[in-house]
Every structure is written in structure tokens, then in C-alpha cells.
Design a protein around this motif. Structure first.
Motif, short mmCIF file in Angstrom:
data_model
loop_
_atom_site.label_atom_id
_atom_site.label_comp_id
_atom_site.label_asym_id
_atom_site.label_seq_id
_atom_site.Cartn_x
_atom_site.Cartn_y
_atom_site.Cartn_z
N SER A 157 14.64 -47.01 24.88
CA SER A 157 15.05 -45.74 24.53
C SER A 157 16.30 -45.82 23.50
O SER A 157 16.40 -44.74 22.87
CB SER A 157 15.50 -45.21 25.84
N VAL A 158 16.80 -46.90 23.36
CA VAL A 158 17.94 -47.17 22.26
C VAL A 158 17.24 -47.90 21.08
O VAL A 158 18.30 -47.94 20.13
CB VAL A 158 19.05 -47.85 22.83
N ILE A 159 15.98 -48.33 20.98
CA ILE A 159 15.52 -49.05 19.82
C ILE A 159 14.37 -48.28 19.49
O ILE A 159 13.30 -48.68 19.11
CB ILE A 159 15.26 -50.49 20.06
N SER A 160 14.53 -46.88 19.19
CA SER A 160 13.48 -45.93 18.91
C SER A 160 12.69 -46.29 17.56
O SER A 160 11.57 -45.72 17.39
CB SER A 160 13.91 -44.54 18.83
N LYS A 161 13.21 -47.13 16.72
CA LYS A 161 12.65 -47.33 15.43
C LYS A 161 11.92 -48.61 15.36
O LYS A 161 11.34 -49.20 14.49
CB LYS A 161 13.67 -47.57 14.40
N LEU A 162 11.53 -49.24 16.83
CA LEU A 162 10.89 -50.25 16.78
C LEU A 162 9.32 -50.17 16.24
O LEU A 162 8.68 -49.24 16.53
CB LEU A 162 10.62 -50.76 18.34
N GLU A 163 8.80 -51.39 15.48
CA GLU A 163 7.60 -51.07 14.89
C GLU A 163 6.83 -52.32 15.32
O GLU A 163 5.50 -52.17 15.32
CB GLU A 163 7.89 -51.33 13.25
N VAL A 164 7.38 -53.47 15.69
CA VAL A 164 6.74 -54.70 15.92
C VAL A 164 7.34 -55.36 17.25
O VAL A 164 8.66 -55.51 17.15
CB VAL A 164 6.70 -55.82 14.83
N LEU A 165 6.67 -55.65 18.38
CA LEU A 165 7.14 -56.42 19.54
C LEU A 165 6.07 -57.11 19.77
O LEU A 165 4.81 -56.99 20.33
CB LEU A 165 6.97 -55.24 20.67
N ASP A 166 6.56 -58.79 20.05
CA ASP A 166 5.58 -59.64 20.29
C ASP A 166 6.21 -60.43 21.43
O ASP A 166 7.22 -60.96 21.28
CB ASP A 166 5.55 -60.80 18.88
N LEU A 167 5.35 -60.17 22.55
CA LEU A 167 5.85 -61.01 23.77
C LEU A 167 4.72 -62.15 24.04
O LEU A 167 4.62 -62.48 25.21
CB LEU A 167 5.69 -59.91 24.74
N SER A 168 3.97 -62.58 23.21
CA SER A 168 3.04 -63.62 23.40
C SER A 168 3.61 -64.80 24.26
O SER A 168 4.70 -65.27 23.96
CB SER A 168 2.27 -63.97 21.98
#
Length: 573
Positions: free
Chosen positions: A249-260
């Protein structure tokens, strides 16, 4: 006359009393208990030119127990004094400060850049972290800082906190494989509050972050510009997945998330999926090997409608078979999806049927990876037929999918529509053997193919003849990588024919004809013919022929070829 011993003693006393206040400050810091005995003195420490008989090395090796890495307030003050000292001894302002950065980087064999400090794999130590802290005020325009693959700085990053404010323009922070500790993670959280412009953070390959991610996520504040977050192989737990979900909710500009490669995080991703509504700009979601199950993928389905900008979706190496029947319908909203990777996901025929229905709607799709789903062979025929509606497809991977002959015939009919196809991997599908000609005839319409992988396909001499025919006609002129490994079914005479007659592969750089493990065959019938044919492959740099047996004289022939032809082909045998 003074004897030499007396003179030496006076010189030592003189040196001891001539040390500057700056030297004393550095020594005081290096005596701090926060650095472990195992950290060696680094060449970078010489940047400060401390006098030769000062005992900084001894101070580092006489520290207290490993893991006590935070600096007390007194030493934080001293680090600030170091920065002030650097400024006060700077009569020529920015020019002198930049000279210090140049010397620092050159000692490490690195190129100095006022906007990018690349210290990747530089064998940095705890002392170097102190030195780097003192340098940060000299880099007001720094935009990228890469400290990755420096495991000895783990536990020391708190020393940099008071100086991160001097690099407020920083956009990229990379700390992969630094053996980060809980204190480091907390310090990075503090940094984020001092770095209003940071857009990318990579903390991958730090296994001690597992169970502690909240120390970072709880310090994220609304308004952050963070767009890229990578946490690959960090031993994340279900609790970490929940903590990250709560932070969306506080990183609303997130475009890439890699949890591999976080196998234990899967059950904690339910909250993250539910909170995807807060990151409507998400374009890349990588969940390779995250311990996802069918129930997890069902939960994701409803959330996908909140991320319509998705371009890359990776679910590979998760046991989610049977979960796509409902989720597939939501994928139809992804008009911009370019990469869809579901290799080794235990897909069922029902999953493939559901994907077949929405595939024509993914008009931007470029990469489709279905590999290692062994139970979908019978249903792939219909999916392959729909590929003709994907004009931008560049990569198709269907290795080890138990393809049927009907699927091969369908693919042959579809290939003329795939005018952008560059990579085709059909390895480990035994039905290719004897039927390769069906595919290759249709390749005459498409000449963009760069990579063709046909590993362990039970190829025959007739298949090689078809390959030779298409290549000689010039329809594989862009081919760079041809992989024919583990096709023991090809006899020696067919390999001799292949090398004697094939041409038209002017861009070929890699060729692999290795045999299966535990197999050994002599290459006498074709090795000389192969060497004679190399003049037709000016770009070839690697030839792999594992498990083919070469005599001493044949090995000598390979060495002689490289020497006499002034080429450097790597022969793997």
C-alpha cells in the motif's frame, strides 16, 4: 656519533608524535568492537594513507565477537569528523574531492564515474565500509551504488547510514550476496528514508533475510518512488510474504517484483495477492520456485484484474497443476503480456484447454515457455494451432512435453505464421525423430531462427538430411546455436554426411553433438571431414562433443587447426 639503533629509536618516536588528528580519528574507529577477527586488512584501507607504523591492522583483528557490527554514537560522530576533515583539507573544492574518489576506485581496478559506483565483487571488508562512508559526501551526483558479491561487509552497513543523505540522488542500490544481517536490513530501511529518489533495490542471495523482512518493510513510507524490488533466494518465509504484502500500500509505484527461489514463501503470498490492487503499475511478477500450490494460484486469479499493465508473468517450478482453469480467464485482460513462463508446473490437460481459449487474446506475447509439463502432450495440438494468432512470438519452448506426432504436424502448419520466431526448443520429445522434415520444410518461409534445440529427440539420418537441405538452401542463415546433444540414434555415416554437405550456416557460433552419459563412440568416420568443413563456419566458437572418443593424434589435429587457422574454437570433448 649516534649509533644506528639510537637514531632508529628517535625516528620511531618522531613518527609516533607526528601523526595527524585525522590519523587518530581513523584509528579510533578501527578499534571499535564491531568488526570481526576474520576480516582481513583490505588494500582499500590504504586510501587514507595512514602512517606505516600505525596499528590499524591489529585493531581490526583484535575485535570482539563476530556479529557485533553496529557502531556506537561516538564512532558515528568520528565518521562525520572524517568527512569534515576531507572537506577542510580540500582547498580546490570539488576537484580535490573527485581526485579522492578516482584514487579510491583505481586502487580497486575500477573505472571512476560520478554517477555510478560499481564495487561489485571487489573483496570489500569491514574497514572498507568505513572508508566508503567517508567518501559519500564527495559523490553528490551518485545515482547507482553496487556493492554486490562482497560477503565480508555483512553486518557493517550501519556505518553508512549517517552519510546516505549526501547521495540523495541515488536511484539504484544493489546489495546482492553481501551476507546481510538483521542489523543491515534495518539500516537499509533507514537509508530509504534518506533516499527520496531510490527506484531499484536488489537484496538477492542474502539467506539471513528470511524471517526478518519486516525490519525493512515496516520502514517504507508512503510516497516512495520504489519501482523495482528483487529478493531472489533470500530464504523468505510465509511471514515475510505477509509483511511484503502489507507494505504494497505504500509502494504504489512498484513495477517489478521478483521473489524467485524462495521455496517457503508460497503460503504467505495470499496477503500479497490480495493487496495487488495497490500496485496497478506492476509489469513484472516473478514467482519462480516459490512453493506455490493450486490454492495459491486460485487466490491470484481475482487479483490479476488490478494489474492490467503486466508484461512478464513467471510461475515456473511450482506445483500448480489444475489451478489455471479459473485463473486463465483473468489473463485475457493482459493485452501487454510479453512473457508467460509456466515450465515445470505440473500442468494438466484441463489447464492447457483453458489457456488455449485465451491465448489468441494475448496479441503482444513474445515468449511462451511450457517445458517440462509431461502430461499435456495430447492437448497441446489445439494450443499450438492458436499460436498463429501471436504474430510477435519470438520464443517457443515446448521441451519434454510428450508431444505427439499430431502436435508436430500442427506446429508445421503454424510456423509460417510465426514470422518473428527466433528460438525454438523442442528437446526431449521423442516423436521428433523421423518427423523433423515436416517442420524444416515450413522454416523455408521464416528465416529469423537463431536458436534451434533438438536435444534427445531420437533423430535419424533422414532428419539430418532434411537439416542439411534446408541449411544449404539458405533458410537457416541466421542460426547461431544448434543443439543436437543426446541423439545417439544418429549413426556415424550420417554424421559424416552432415559435416561433408552442410553449408549456409555463416552465423553459427555454437554446435553441440554430445552423446548421452556413459556412452562412448569413436569419431574416426567424421572428425577429419568436420575439420575440413570448418572453413564454411567462420563464426563457430564452440563445438561440444562430450563422450566422443578422440585419439591423441586427433586431439593434436584440433590444436593444430586453431593454431594454423588463427582461430580459437573451444572443443569440448
Amino acid at each position: 656519533m649516534e649509533n644506528s639503533g639510537s637514531k632508529q629509536h628517535k625516528d620511531e618516536v618522531s613518527m609516533k608524535h607526528s601523526k595527524s588528528p585525522f590519523d587518530l580519528i581513523v584509528n579510533q574507529i578501527w578499534r571499535n568492537k564491531s568488526f570481526s577477527e576474520r576480516w582481513p586488512q583490505s588494500s582499500m584501507a590504504r586510501f587514507f594513507k595512514i602512517t606505516e607504523n600505525s596499528n590499524e591492522a591489529a585493531c581490526v583483528t583484535e575485535q570482539s565477537k563476530e556479529g557485533k557490527t553496529s557502531l556506537d554514537s561516538e564512532n558515528k560522530e568520528n565518521i562525520s569528523k572524517i568527512s569534515d576533515k576531507l572537506k577542510s583539507t580540500d582547498p580546490e573544492s570539488s576537484a580535490t574531492r573527485w581526485d579522492q574518489v578516482v584514487e579510491f576506485m583505481e586502487r580497486l581496478g575500477k573505472e571512476p564515474d560520478p554517477k555510478c559506483m560499481d564495487l561489485n565483487n571487489s573483496s570489500l571488508t569491514a574497514n572498507d565500509a568505513v572508508n566508503l562512508a567517508a567518501l559519500l559526501p564527495n559523490l553528490p551526483n551518485l545515482e547507482e551504488l553496487d556493492l554486490s558479491w562482497n560477503e565480508l561487509i555483512g553486518g557493517t552497513l550501519k556505518v553508512l547510514t549517517n552519510h546516505m543523505q549526501h547521495v540523495s540522488q541515488l536511484r539504484v542500490l544493489v546489495l546482492g550476496s553481501c551476507r546481510l544481517s538483521e542489523l543491515d536490513l534495518s539500516a537499509i530501511g533507514d537509508w530509504i528514508q534518506l533516499l527520496p529518489n531510490v527506484e531499484e533495490i536488489d537484496l538477492s542471495w542474502n539467506s539471513d533475510l528470511g524471517g526478518n523482512l519486516c525490519l525493512f518493510t515496516q520502514k517504507l513510507r508512503a510516497g516512495t518512488k520504489l519501482k523495482i524490488l528483487k529478493l531472489v533466494d533470500c530464504n523468505l518465509t510465509a511471514e515475510d510474504g505477509t509483511a511484503l504484502g502489507q507494505a504494497l500500500s505504500v509502494i504504489s509505484k512498484l513495477e517489478v517484483l521478483d521473489l524467485s527461489m524462495n521455496e517457503d514463501v508460497g503460503s504467505g503470498l495470499e496477503v500479497l495477492f490480495r493487496e495487488l490492487a495497490h500496485v496497478p503499475h506492476l509489469q513484472v511478477l516473478k514467482l519462480h520456485l516459490c512453493g506455490l500450490r493450486r490454492a495459491n494460484i486460485n487466490n491470484l486469479g481475482d487479483a490479476l484484474e488490478y494489474v492490467p499493465c503486466m508484461k512478464k508473468l513467471v510461475f515456473s517450478c511450482n506445483d500448480i497443476g489444475g489451478g489455471f482453469q479459473e485463473t486463465a480467464a483473468h489473463l485475457s485482460n493482459f493485452k501487454q503480456l510479453q512473457v508467460f513462463d509456466v515450465h515445470r508446473c505440473s500442468l494438466t490437460e484441463d489447464d492447457v484447454s483453458a489457456l488455449t481459449q485465451i491465448l489468441p487474446l494475448l496479441s503482444s506475447l513474445q515468449v511462451l515457455n511450457l517445458a517440462l509439463n509431461k502430461n499435456i502432450g495430447n492437448s497441446l495440438r489445439h494450443l499450438i494451432a492458436r499460436l498463429r494468432f501471436l504474430p510477435r512470438l519470438t520464443t517457443l519452448v515446448a521441451s519434454n512435453c510428450n508431444l505427439s506426432k499430431e502436435s508436430i504436424v500442427e506446429l508445421a502448419d503454424t510456423i509460417p505464421s510465426l514470422t518473428e520466431l527466433e528460438i525454438l526448443d523442442l528437446s526431449w520429445n521423442k516423436c521428433i525423430g523421423g518427423n523433423l522434415g515436416l517442420l524444416l520444410q515450413m522454416l523455408q518461409i521464416s528465416t529469423r531462427l537463431r536458436v534451434l534445440k533438438l536435444c534427445s529427440c531420437n533423430l535419424t539420418g533422414q532428419d539430418l538430411e532434411s537439416l542439411v537441405s534446408v541449411a544449404r538452401a539458405g533458410f537457416l542463415e541466421n542460426l547461431e546455436d544448434l543443439d543436437l546433444i543426446y541423439n545417439n540414434t544418429v549413426n556415424d555415416q550420417s554424421w559424416a554426411m552432415f559435416f561433408q554437405e552442410i553449408s549456409g550456416l555463416k552465423d553459427l557460433s555454437e554446435l553441440d553433438i554430445g552423446l548421452r552419459p556413459l556412452t562412448h563412440r569413436a569419431c574416426d568416420p567424421w572428425i577429419t571431414i568436420f575439420l575440413d568443413s570448418l572453413v564454411r563456419f567462420p563464426s563457430l566458437t564452440e563445438f561440444r562433443m562430450h563422450h566422443w572418443v578422440l585419439s591423441a593424434s586427433q586431439r593434436k589435429l584440433l590444436e593444430t587447426f586453431n593454431r594454423d587457422s588463427k582461430r580459437n574454437i573451444l572443443f569440448h570433448y
